[in-house]
Design an enzyme around this catalytic site. Structure first.
Site, PDB file in Angstrom:
ATOM      1  N   PHE A 128     -38.604  29.364 -25.527  1.00 32.83           N
ATOM      2  CA  PHE A 128     -38.170  29.366 -24.131  1.00 32.83           C
ATOM      3  C   PHE A 128     -37.814  30.763 -23.626  1.00 32.83           C
ATOM      4  O   PHE A 128     -37.429  30.917 -22.475  1.00 32.83           O
ATOM      5  CB  PHE A 128     -37.008  28.395 -23.938  1.00 32.83           C
ATOM      6  CG  PHE A 128     -37.434  26.962 -24.053  1.00 32.83           C
ATOM      7  CD1 PHE A 128     -38.265  26.388 -23.109  1.00 32.83           C
ATOM      8  CD2 PHE A 128     -37.045  26.192 -25.132  1.00 32.83           C
ATOM      9  CE1 PHE A 128     -38.696  25.074 -23.212  1.00 32.83           C
ATOM     10  CE2 PHE A 128     -37.462  24.876 -25.253  1.00 32.83           C
ATOM     11  CZ  PHE A 128     -38.293  24.314 -24.299  1.00 32.83           C
ATOM     12  N   ALA A 129     -37.968  31.755 -24.477  1.00 36.34           N
ATOM     13  CA  ALA A 129     -37.799  33.133 -24.024  1.00 36.34           C
ATOM     14  C   ALA A 129     -39.121  33.739 -23.579  1.00 36.34           C
ATOM     15  O   ALA A 129     -39.164  34.525 -22.629  1.00 36.34           O
ATOM     16  CB  ALA A 129     -37.191  33.978 -25.135  1.00 36.34           C
ATOM     17  N   TYR A 167     -30.405  32.179 -46.588  1.00 37.99           N
ATOM     18  CA  TYR A 167     -30.983  33.214 -45.729  1.00 37.99           C
ATOM     19  C   TYR A 167     -31.108  34.502 -46.538  1.00 37.99           C
ATOM     20  O   TYR A 167     -30.128  35.212 -46.757  1.00 37.99           O
ATOM     21  CB  TYR A 167     -30.134  33.449 -44.480  1.00 37.99           C
ATOM     22  CG  TYR A 167     -29.959  32.235 -43.591  1.00 37.99           C
ATOM     23  CD1 TYR A 167     -30.818  31.143 -43.670  1.00 37.99           C
ATOM     24  CD2 TYR A 167     -28.922  32.181 -42.665  1.00 37.99           C
ATOM     25  CE1 TYR A 167     -30.646  30.033 -42.850  1.00 37.99           C
ATOM     26  CE2 TYR A 167     -28.752  31.074 -41.840  1.00 37.99           C
ATOM     27  CZ  TYR A 167     -29.611  30.000 -41.949  1.00 37.99           C
ATOM     28  OH  TYR A 167     -29.430  28.901 -41.134  1.00 37.99           O
TER      29      TYR A 167
END
Length: 347
Positions: A216-217, A61
């Protein structure tokens, strides 16, 4: 602020974590530009204050910058190291601008030492192999991880996106505490073989992308908010063209049920993952305090068997999810079996 998140046992070796974790990837990588450091430090401390103490990162990351960020949180900002369960990963390197899995012993050790330095800690609580190196027997990789446990550099071993066969072989060398995999209302393939294998062996399950990487937000409108650097926008198949148009129906159904429940679609999707069992810890990521608070509130959403069944039928009744989880050139658990140990000749 008092902690409000219950604790669960992850795996069979003694690791205890908050029932919901915090995925930290999007703070530094893949989901657009790195976010302001002070804002992310404040968010992480807010999470810890609320009782979300299971923090998830990886050396890829950034690369590396997310571990550095967590290092500043873990020790330098308020002395919270003893309050958190710190998970990081090794096993992916960049080679000619492509992500390539790597799991040879020298690399495993070097990666661990580098992560310890960036995180500024003496020991990593949970150390995952991020992707499986199909050229190195899993016994060899886990054998080196076992040495790191014995040396006190890591406490528990995890795998990410590993096949059931790989999990079994790894667990025979040293107990695997957790397997991290993508699990959500639109990513359920792990239920066929991998999750039953984990449960048979007493291995905890850590669900990443439990909100469908934000789908899904907000549904398709999510893309309107993303920068061009966000790889969801231009690369992930489920967010592209006809796939996205098709998948919109899934979001609409979830939204309908959430409206009846008096919660948000994201809370409903996250509650569905929580209801999979006390051996499951979802790690939704966010970069905003308000979204974090909404995610934590999903722990209070109760679903009946009928509601669970209704949610689980959505993808099939909508004609199935369209699009693969990743791009073709990205390694996933698929085909991740490794050569037999007998084939390995150490340098």
């Amino acid at each position: 602020m008092a902690a409000s998140v219950k604790r669960i046992k992850l795996g069979s070796q003694g690791l205890e974590v908050s029932a919901q974790g915090l995925g930290c990837m999007g703070m530094s990588a893949f989901y657009g530009p790195a976010k302001p450091e002070q804002d992310m430090i404040a968010l992480i401390h807010h999470a810890i204050d609320r009782g979300v103490t299971f923090l998830d990162t990886s050396d890829i990351y950034g690369p590396h910058t997310n571990e550095v960020l967590l290092g500043k949180v873990a020790l330098k900002k308020g002395g919270v190291r003893e309050k958190v369960e710190l998970a990081t990963k090794f096993g992916i390197i960049y080679k000619e601008d492509k992500m390539v899995p790597r799991g040879d012993p020298a690399y495993v050790r070097a990666a661990c030492e580098a992560s310890l330095k960036r995180l500024d800690v003496d020991c990593i609580d949970l150390y995952y192999q991020h992707r499986i190196d199909t050229t190195v027997p899993i016994e060899v990789t886990v054998g080196e991880l076992k040495k790191l446990v014995e040396e006190g550099k890591i406490k528990y071993i995890g795998l990410s996106e590993a096949s059931a066969a790989t999990i079994r072989r790894a667990h025979a060398v040293h107990p695997i505490t957790a397997v991290q995999l993508e699990w959500s209302l639109w990513s359920r393939d792990a239920e066929e073989e991998i999750i039953p294998t984990c449960r048979e062996l007493g291995i905890g399950i850590v669900a990443y992308a439990p909100l469908g990487r934000g789908f899904f937000a907000a549904g398709p409108k999510l893309l309107d908010k993303l920068t061009d650097e966000d790889y969801r926008k231009g690369q992930l198949p489920r967010f592209q063209g006809e796939n996205l148009d098709h998948n919109k129906a899934i979001f609409e159904r979830v939204t309908e049920i959430a409206s009846r429940k008096g919660c948000t679609p994201s809370q409903l999707a996250l509650a569905w993952v929580h209801h999979q069992g006390d051996d499951v810890c979802p790690i939704p990521g966010t970069t905003k305090v308000e979204n974090f608070d909404q995610n934590v509130a999903a722990l209070s959403v109760r679903l009946s068997r009928e509601e669970m069944a209704e949610l689980e039928s959505i993808a099939s009744t909508s004609g199935g999810v369209k699009g693969e989880r990743y791009m073709e050139d990205m390694a996933t658990y698929k085909g991740s079996d490794t050569p037999p140990l007998s084939s390995w000749k150490s340098a």
